[in-house]
Enzyme design. Structure first.
Site, PDB file in Angstrom:
ATOM      1  N   ASN A   9      64.987   4.460  34.756  1.00 48.98           N
ATOM      2  CA  ASN A   9      64.037   5.231  33.943  1.00 48.98           C
ATOM      3  C   ASN A   9      63.067   4.204  33.358  1.00 48.98           C
ATOM      4  O   ASN A   9      63.411   3.478  32.429  1.00 48.98           O
ATOM      5  CB  ASN A   9      64.800   5.986  32.851  1.00 48.98           C
ATOM      6  N   ARG A  94      63.812   8.438  37.622  1.00 45.73           N
ATOM      7  CA  ARG A  94      63.249   9.542  36.860  1.00 45.73           C
ATOM      8  C   ARG A  94      61.747   9.544  37.102  1.00 45.73           C
ATOM      9  O   ARG A  94      61.063   8.536  36.894  1.00 45.73           O
ATOM     10  CB  ARG A  94      63.502   9.334  35.378  1.00 45.73           C
ATOM     11  N   HIS A 182      61.132  17.801  30.663  1.00 44.26           N
ATOM     12  CA  HIS A 182      62.507  17.582  30.179  1.00 44.26           C
ATOM     13  C   HIS A 182      63.539  18.315  31.036  1.00 44.26           C
ATOM     14  O   HIS A 182      64.638  18.649  30.579  1.00 44.26           O
ATOM     15  CB  HIS A 182      62.666  18.003  28.693  1.00 44.26           C
ATOM     16  N   ARG A 242      52.727  12.725  20.053  1.00 39.75           N
ATOM     17  CA  ARG A 242      51.911  13.713  20.772  1.00 39.75           C
ATOM     18  C   ARG A 242      51.714  14.950  19.912  1.00 39.75           C
ATOM     19  O   ARG A 242      52.584  15.326  19.139  1.00 39.75           O
ATOM     20  CB  ARG A 242      52.593  14.099  22.093  1.00 39.75           C
ATOM     21  N   GLU A 381      70.555  12.699  31.008  1.00 42.02           N
ATOM     22  CA  GLU A 381      69.585  12.826  32.105  1.00 42.02           C
ATOM     23  C   GLU A 381      69.957  11.915  33.271  1.00 42.02           C
ATOM     24  O   GLU A 381      69.745  12.250  34.434  1.00 42.02           O
ATOM     25  CB  GLU A 381      68.186  12.479  31.585  1.00 42.02           C
TER      26      GLU A 381
END
Ligand code: AMP
Length: 402
Positions: A9, A94, A182, A242, A381
């Site tokens: 990742n 990822r 996500h 964000r 993840e």
């Protein structure tokens, strides 16, 4: 030899990795996990075993010029010298955006890389960094199977209407639609719901992935029916830096009235907004919580975060036609007792009631009473990437053998 796979990742100056043993028919088994950070400056490497014990650590100075390529090759040689009967079989990555074309994990070739590069404008903060190690492995370890696993793919189950913007049809044909993100995290949560309560796996559940990036996903029988993020990873909830959903008119105001260039406006929305922008202090929830009692701006940023979460939950309950369960996950969701308690307080209308002691204890179940249940479930993840990588490799090998 036990085949192993590396899960990567990659961020702008970091490379997180996990190494899994693969056994036929069994869940991939984590062996080591670690991180390179400060890449391009004072790089640091750390690797731990599954109990969290540090196995190795190293720091380089700026002059050593350790970037992603050097880090990756260091990892491969670290593995070679520690592998004890293992053989690197594949690398899973990822990748934030898979666009319309990639509705499932994909075995990487040059054409896949090219199509993923075309999606950089849709995820400028993540996609370029996700693609860099893929290119490096292709160059430095030719022939190594690589699988790209997408944050968007899990949402492919959403209806046409749920993914549509009210824009002219030619824009939809150009791929301007809601994708959602996500997905690797939601995939993991959906896969373990049955271990917490079998009724959740069959029911209507909202998952709140609240980390530095934040979104909500409505799951019906474990599949995504709606989510708060859209075309890019900017939409929906306010995040660390964000903005979350803003009126598109704000962007024209920034460009025309404030004289910002498109790049500057993008920078404001991605890196100077959210918790950081509103508080003027930090994007880190821990810092904001520690200052909130004495600092009105820190409190305001948290209050907005919780208010927006609560409002968006209302919208997703409507999309689901009711609610059976609610799950908190990711950095804030898994660790911030106060955010969980404030969000649940805003959901009393939906029948949720907080079990305060369980919430303080971190769950897993943090609700009480006969209404919908609330849970804290740590996300994973990387395990989803390991599962997907193995399944793509298995399918490819089966195809080659037939
Ligand atoms: P993630 O992106 O999932 O790593 O989550 C990062 C966010 O989780 C940051 O805002 C952190 O401040 C927040 N976080 C991590 N640990 C805690 C904690 N113990 N209490 C509150 N927030 C936390």
């Amino acid at each position: 030899m036990i085949p192993v796979l590396i899960v990567l990742n990659a961020g702008s100056s970091s490379l997180k990795f996990q190494v899994y043993d693969m056994f036929d028919g069994a869940e991939p088994r984590l062996v080591w996990k670690g991180l390179y950070e400060g890449l391009g400056a004072e790089a640091h490497f750390i690797v731990k075993d599954t109990d969290g014990a540090i196995l190795d650590e190293m720091t380089w100075s700026r002059g050593d010029r350790i970037g992603h390529e050097e880090a990756l090759m260091h990892l491969v040689s670290w593995l070679r010298s520690h592998q004890e009967g293992r053989k690197l079989a594949a690398i899973g990555h990822r990748v934030v955006h898979g666009g319309e074309a990639f509705t499932a994990p994909a075995l990487v070739d040059d054409s896949v890389i090219q199509r993923l590069e075309a999606l950089v404008p849709l995820a400028p903060l993540h996609q370029p960094h996700n693609l860099e190690p893929i290119r490096i492995v292709r160059r430095r370890l030719p022939g190594m199977p690589q699988v790209a696993c997408f944050d968007t793919a899990f949402h492919q189950t959403q209806s046409d209407i749920a993914s549509l913007f009210a824009l002219p049809r030619e824009m939809r044909e150009r791929g301007v639609r809601r994708y959602g993100f996500h997905g690797l995290s939601y995939d993991y949560i959906a896969s373990v719901l049955k271990d917490y309560d079998p009724r959740l796996a069959e029911g209507r559940v909202i998952v709140a992935h609240l980390g530095n990036g934040a979104s909500l996903c409505a799951l019906k029988e474990g599949t995504s029916v709606a989510t708060t993020m859209g075309f890019s990873a900017l939409d929906g909830l306010p995040m660390g830096t964000r903005c979350g959903a803003v009126d598109a008119g704000v962007i024209f105001f920034m460009l025309r009235e404030m004289g910002l260039s498109p790049d500057e406006a993008e920078g404001v929305l991605y890196t100077k907004s959210g918790l950081l922008g509103v508080s003027g202090l930090s994007n880190d929830m821990r810092v904001l919580r520690s200052k909130a009692a004495a600092n009105a701006d820190a409190k305001r940023a948290i209050d907005l975060f919780v208010y927006r979460i609560t409002r968006e939950i209302g919208s997703l309950v409507a999309a689901l036609g009711g609610l059976d369960g609610f799950v908190f996950t990711a950095g804030i969701g898994e660790n911030d007792t106060a955010t969980r308690s404030e969000v649940i307080a805003g959901l009393a209308w939906a029948g949720l009631a907080l079990d305060e002691a369980a919430n303080r204890g971190g769950g897993p179940r943090i609700s009480t009473g006969p209404g919908p249940t609330a849970w804290v479930i740590p996300t994973n993840e990387e395990l989803v990437i390991a599962r997907q990588t193995r399944s793509v490799l298995g399918a490819t090998q089966a195809k080659l053998a037939s």
